[in-house]
Write a protein that holds these residues in place. Structure first.
Motif, PDB file in Angstrom:
ATOM      1  N   ALA A 190       0.817  -1.215   0.000  1.00 35.15           N
ATOM      2  CA  ALA A 190       0.000   0.000   0.000  1.00 35.15           C
ATOM      3  C   ALA A 190       0.848   1.261   0.000  1.00 35.15           C
ATOM      4  CB  ALA A 190      -0.930  -0.012   1.212  1.00 35.15           C
ATOM      5  N   VAL A 191       1.798   1.339   0.902  1.00 33.35           N
ATOM      6  CA  VAL A 191       2.580   2.564   1.049  1.00 33.35           C
ATOM      7  C   VAL A 191       3.456   2.811  -0.176  1.00 33.35           C
ATOM      8  CG1 VAL A 191       4.398   3.669   2.401  1.00 33.35           C
ATOM      9  CG2 VAL A 191       2.521   2.494   3.556  1.00 33.35           C
ATOM     10  N   ALA A 192       3.998   1.731  -0.753  1.00 29.76           N
ATOM     11  CA  ALA A 192       4.863   1.885  -1.926  1.00 29.76           C
ATOM     12  C   ALA A 192       4.084   1.887  -3.233  1.00 29.76           C
ATOM     13  CB  ALA A 192       5.889   0.758  -1.956  1.00 29.76           C
ATOM     14  N   GLY A 193       2.808   1.461  -3.198  1.00 30.12           N
ATOM     15  CA  GLY A 193       2.056   1.313  -4.436  1.00 30.12           C
ATOM     16  C   GLY A 193       2.689   0.271  -5.335  1.00 30.12           C
ATOM     17  N   SER A 248      -5.170  -5.551  -0.848  1.00 32.76           N
ATOM     18  CA  SER A 248      -6.440  -4.844  -0.672  1.00 32.76           C
ATOM     19  C   SER A 248      -6.210  -3.489  -0.010  1.00 32.76           C
ATOM     20  CB  SER A 248      -7.400  -5.689   0.171  1.00 32.76           C
ATOM     21  OG  SER A 248      -6.852  -5.970   1.453  1.00 32.76           O
ATOM     22  N   THR A 249      -5.214  -3.403   0.864  1.00 32.49           N
ATOM     23  CA  THR A 249      -4.891  -2.122   1.497  1.00 32.49           C
ATOM     24  C   THR A 249      -4.386  -1.126   0.460  1.00 32.49           C
ATOM     25  OG1 THR A 249      -4.293  -3.339   3.508  1.00 32.49           O
ATOM     26  CG2 THR A 249      -3.597  -1.044   3.373  1.00 32.49           C
ATOM     27  N   VAL A 289       0.776   3.142   7.189  1.00 23.12           N
ATOM     28  CA  VAL A 289      -0.462   3.195   6.408  1.00 23.12           C
ATOM     29  C   VAL A 289      -1.359   4.327   6.896  1.00 23.12           C
ATOM     30  CG1 VAL A 289      -2.583   1.945   5.805  1.00 23.12           C
ATOM     31  CG2 VAL A 289      -0.378   0.768   5.759  1.00 23.12           C
ATOM     32  N   LYS A 290      -1.447   4.500   8.208  1.00 22.33           N
ATOM     33  CA  LYS A 290      -2.300   5.560   8.744  1.00 22.33           C
ATOM     34  C   LYS A 290      -1.752   6.938   8.365  1.00 22.33           C
ATOM     35  CE  LYS A 290      -4.444   4.770  12.708  1.00 22.33           C
ATOM     36  NZ  LYS A 290      -5.766   4.282  12.266  1.00 22.33           N
ATOM     37  N   LEU A 291      -0.431   7.080   8.309  1.00 27.11           N
ATOM     38  CA  LEU A 291       0.156   8.334   7.842  1.00 27.11           C
ATOM     39  C   LEU A 291      -0.168   8.563   6.366  1.00 27.11           C
ATOM     40  CD1 LEU A 291       3.658   8.200   9.572  1.00 27.11           C
ATOM     41  CD2 LEU A 291       1.857   9.881  10.010  1.00 27.11           C
ATOM     42  N   ALA A 292      -0.099   7.503   5.570  1.00 25.93           N
ATOM     43  CA  ALA A 292      -0.437   7.636   4.151  1.00 25.93           C
ATOM     44  C   ALA A 292      -1.899   8.028   3.982  1.00 25.93           C
ATOM     45  CB  ALA A 292      -0.144   6.325   3.426  1.00 25.93           C
TER      46      ALA A 292
END
Length: 301
Positions: A190-193, A248-249, A289-292
């Motif tokens: 998720a964070v890196a895409g 999914s994230t 993830v929450k920061l993103a």
């Protein structure tokens, strides 16, 4: 069979679509854009083996439901209690209620709210909503369902619709195994895409994944769940088996939707704190993830 799908997203539309194609009467409960598209044009079930528009019925809330024989609850984990409240009083004693959700405690949370037995289900499918009323299947599709008096008949019905099903006698172990896999890859993807394939090629990623998995296994075992010693080897092989899969994230972040990270790595962090087990890697992944998510909120403001 009268089937209700509560949460007409990628998982709900895929399995609901297969049941619809098999001749069952399926009602999809979802968000307005998907509901409007399904009612106007049917559900577009776009799989690896066929692509078909299926006439279907959809609504935005459960007041449209007749008493169903089977309910598939496919909402995000944060919406479990809300889904349970919407179903309270709408089920017959013989209705089968299945939780097809990420995380390990949704069936218990759902049952506590709706006052009805819930069968936990572990989902192994790659799918996405490619547009309103359009579910795209990337691969997989098997289910593992918990044991119950109805599980054998449900498994036969699902298999007749082309869905691979096993009845998992040790469903807690199966739920935790899926959770640990999610803890390994979801946040990083998720964070890196980034998809799973190239992930482990980045120096240090394998160490981060290994640390997160070891923490989660420690928490699972302290919770009384047996996880095999070689499970980490299986997890590290997943990017080879599913190189193009985005978590999914990652899909949630890309669409600007709240993720389930608090019920994935966050669950390990909470349980670890209860049990006195340190989980710094899982906490770091949860916070990333929450920061993103917060960053995307700021850009939309």
């Amino acid at each position: 069979m009268q089937v209700a799908v509560v949460g007409a997203g990628a998982v709900g539309c895929y399995y609901g679509g297969l049941l619809l194609k098999a001749g069952h009467d399926v009602t999809f409960i979802g968000r307005q854009p998907h509901v409007d598209a399904i009612n106007a044009h049917g559900l577009l079930l776009d799989t690896t083996s066929f692509r078909e528009h299926l006439p279907a019925r959809a609504a935005t809330d459960t007041r449209a439901l007749a008493a169903p024989d089977l309910v598939l609850v496919c909402v995000k984990s944060a919406d479990t209690e809300q889904a349970g409240r919407s179903l309270a009083g709408r089920l017959r004693p013989e209705t089968s209620l299945l939780s097809l959700q990420n995380g390990v405690d949704n069936a218990q949370r759902l049952s506590a709210v709706v006052g009805h037995a819930v069968i936990p289900v572990v989902v192994y499918v790659g799918s996405e909503m490619a547009g309103p009323g359009h579910v795209r299947h990337h691969g997989g599709g098997d289910l593992a369902i918990g044991p119950s008096a109805a599980s054998t008949a449900l498994a036969e019905m699902l298999r007749a619709a082309g869905i691979g099903v096993t009845i998992a006698d040790d469903i807690d172990r199966t739920l935790w195994s899926k959770l640990i896999i999610n803890c390994a890859f979801n946040a990083l993807s998720a964070v890196a895409g980034i998809s799973y394939g190239p992930m482990l090629q980045v120096e240090g990623t394998r160490d981060v994944v290994t640390s997160a998995v070891r923490e989660a296994i420690s928490v699972a075992r302290a919770s009384g769940v047996s996880i095999p010693d070689d499970f980490i080897d299986h997890i590290l092989n997943i990017p080879t088996m599913m190189p193009n899969q985005m978590s999914s994230t990652a899909q949630d972040l890309a669409r600007g939707k709240p993720s389930e990270i608090d019920f994935l790595n966050g669950h390990v962090v909470r349980k670890g704190a209860e049990l006195g087990i340190a989980t710094p890697t899982n906490q770091a992944l949860q916070v990333m993830v929450k920061l993103a998510e917060r960053g995307k909120e700021g850009r939309r403001a």
